[in-house]
Design a protein around this motif. Structure first.
Motif, short mmCIF file in Angstrom:
data_model
loop_
_atom_site.label_atom_id
_atom_site.label_comp_id
_atom_site.label_asym_id
_atom_site.label_seq_id
_atom_site.Cartn_x
_atom_site.Cartn_y
_atom_site.Cartn_z
N LEU A 1 0.81 -1.21 0.00
CA LEU A 1 0.00 0.00 0.00
C LEU A 1 0.85 1.27 0.00
O LEU A 1 1.86 1.36 0.69
N LEU A 2 0.42 2.24 -0.78
CA LEU A 2 0.96 3.61 -0.80
C LEU A 2 2.49 3.64 -0.65
O LEU A 2 3.02 4.15 0.33
N PRO A 3 3.21 3.11 -1.62
CA PRO A 3 4.67 3.01 -1.48
C PRO A 3 5.37 4.35 -1.26
O PRO A 3 6.39 4.40 -0.56
N GLY A 4 4.82 5.43 -1.84
CA GLY A 4 5.44 6.74 -1.66
C GLY A 4 5.44 7.19 -0.21
O GLY A 4 6.30 7.98 0.20
N ALA B 1 8.29 10.07 -4.04
CA ALA B 1 7.12 10.69 -4.67
C ALA B 1 6.35 9.72 -5.55
O ALA B 1 5.73 10.12 -6.55
N ASP B 2 6.36 8.44 -5.21
CA ASP B 2 5.58 7.44 -5.95
C ASP B 2 4.11 7.64 -5.62
O ASP B 2 3.72 7.58 -4.45
N THR B 3 3.31 7.88 -6.62
CA THR B 3 1.89 8.20 -6.39
C THR B 3 0.95 7.01 -6.58
O THR B 3 -0.27 7.18 -6.51
N ARG B 4 1.49 5.83 -6.81
CA ARG B 4 0.65 4.67 -7.02
C ARG B 4 -0.05 4.25 -5.72
O ARG B 4 0.45 4.49 -4.63
N LEU B 5 -1.18 3.62 -5.86
CA LEU B 5 -1.90 3.10 -4.70
C LEU B 5 -1.17 1.90 -4.12
O LEU B 5 -1.10 1.72 -2.90
N THR B 6 -0.61 1.04 -4.98
CA THR B 6 0.16 -0.11 -4.53
C THR B 6 1.41 -0.26 -5.39
O THR B 6 1.44 0.21 -6.54
N HIS B 7 2.42 -0.93 -4.83
CA HIS B 7 3.63 -1.14 -5.63
C HIS B 7 3.49 -2.30 -6.61
O HIS B 7 4.44 -2.62 -7.33
#
Length: 341
Positions: free
Chosen positions: A122-125, A165-171
């Motif tokens: 979850l939320l890697p950023g 600053a990774d904006t993905r929901l999951t990695h």
């Protein structure tokens, strides 16, 4: 992207960011001229397999925190009566020093929640920073940290840069948000470079340190390890290793083979792609063997992460760039062929 799409498991090509079989094709070493600017513009530095490495790293610490009694994690002694090492700015910022006494469940619960979020992806950023905080807190505050914990804390730090600053929901998401932001991606590729260097340092240190130990240079080290009551492996593994060690070929192969492998991993960034991929596979099998023999599963999780991020992911990123440029040339796409450098 909705939640269902974020957790959809990609096919193997998408998971690696390229065809896995291409890793075993001829290609340059990681030390050769790397088109970082082009990669930053067209290739995401964190395909889903990098997420697997991140999950593995967090899983190692999660298993340690979750299944080890607190009085063993933070062992009370005359020199450390509180069970935790707290002091100075770093100690005061440690998660495990914020709640006293040391056996309070609050810090453990917070650590478990953060580490589960990282394992799930979850939320890697955001969670990379929280993961680094937990990893360094444990490394600083535990009076008896092991090598896997030290590796985990350092690699968790570089992950903060890799997932900056990774904006993905999951990695696990394998659809990079277009267009890729070159400046942000350049920062993240610097994290990848640090992980390549870290891999060389970890295995280089292990190799060089063994050269000063007589038991390693005379090929008797493994025999002593399997006889030690604190580290003695399960009976069936002991019998197998004892049988192999009963011949001089087996003894030399097990002991010097370990040294050769660690020396190879120290220099793996200088190897052509196919050789590096073979060494990476051998390294994973080697660490599985250590985990099965000595029960060091948290250490295995940390080193699996190192092998993936320090060897496999940098090569898959290069392959992905090569594929993009091959397709652009075939399709006469001037956007890539003219602006790639």
């Amino acid at each position: 992207m909705n939640l269902r799409q974020s957790f959809k498991f990609p096919n193997l090509d998408a998971f690696f960011g390229t065809s896995p079989s291409a890793l075993f094709s001829p290609g340059p070493s990681l030390a050769s001229s790397t088109p970082i600017a082009r990669m930053a513009q067209y290739v995401s530095p964190t395909p889903p397999i990098a997420g697997l490495a991140r999950s593995s790293l967090a899983l190692g610490l999660l298993l340690t925190v979750l299944f080890t009694p607190v009085d063993q994690l933070f062992f009370r002694s005359q020199s450390v009566p509180a069970g935790t090492l707290c002091g100075g700015v770093a100690g005061d910022l440690s998660l495990f020093c914020m709640s006293q006494p040391h056996d309070s469940p609050a810090a453990k619960i917070i650590a478990v929640v953060i580490l589960v979020a990282v394992v799930v992806g979850l939320l890697p950023g955001l969670t990379t920073w929280l993961h680094a905080w937990v990893a360094w807190s444990f490394q600083i505050s535990s009076p008896i940290p092991d090598g896997g914990d030290q590796v985990g804390a350092m690699v968790a730090t570089w992950l903060c840069i890799l997932y900056f600053a990774d904006t993905r929901l999951t990695h696990w998401s394998y659809r990079s948000t277009p267009p890729i932001q070159p400046v942000r991606s350049m920062i993240r590729y610097s994290g990848s470079s640090l992980l390549i260097l870290q891999t060389a340092v970890i295995y280089g240190h292990a190799f060089i340190a063994k050269l000063s130990v007589p038991e390693w240079t005379n090929a008797t080290s493994l025999w002593y390890w399997i006889q030690h009551p604190a580290f003695r492996p399960p009976q069936f593994i002991t019998e197998i290793l004892s049988f192999i060690s009963s011949s001089w070929i087996g003894t030399i192969g097990l002991n010097y083979g370990t040294l050769v492998l660690e020396a190879s991993l120290m220099l793996v960034f200088l190897m052509p792609r196919r050789a590096a991929a073979i060494v990476a596979v051998i390294a994973v099998v080697f660490h599985i063997g250590i985990a099965l023999t000595f029960g060091l599963w948290s250490f295995f999780c940390s080193m699996l992460c190192v092998v993936i991020l320090g060897i496999i992911v940098p090569h898959t990123n290069r392959l992905a760039l090569e594929a993009k440029f091959a397709n652009s040339t075939k399709n006469h796409d001037p956007r890539i062929t003219q602006n790639g450098g």
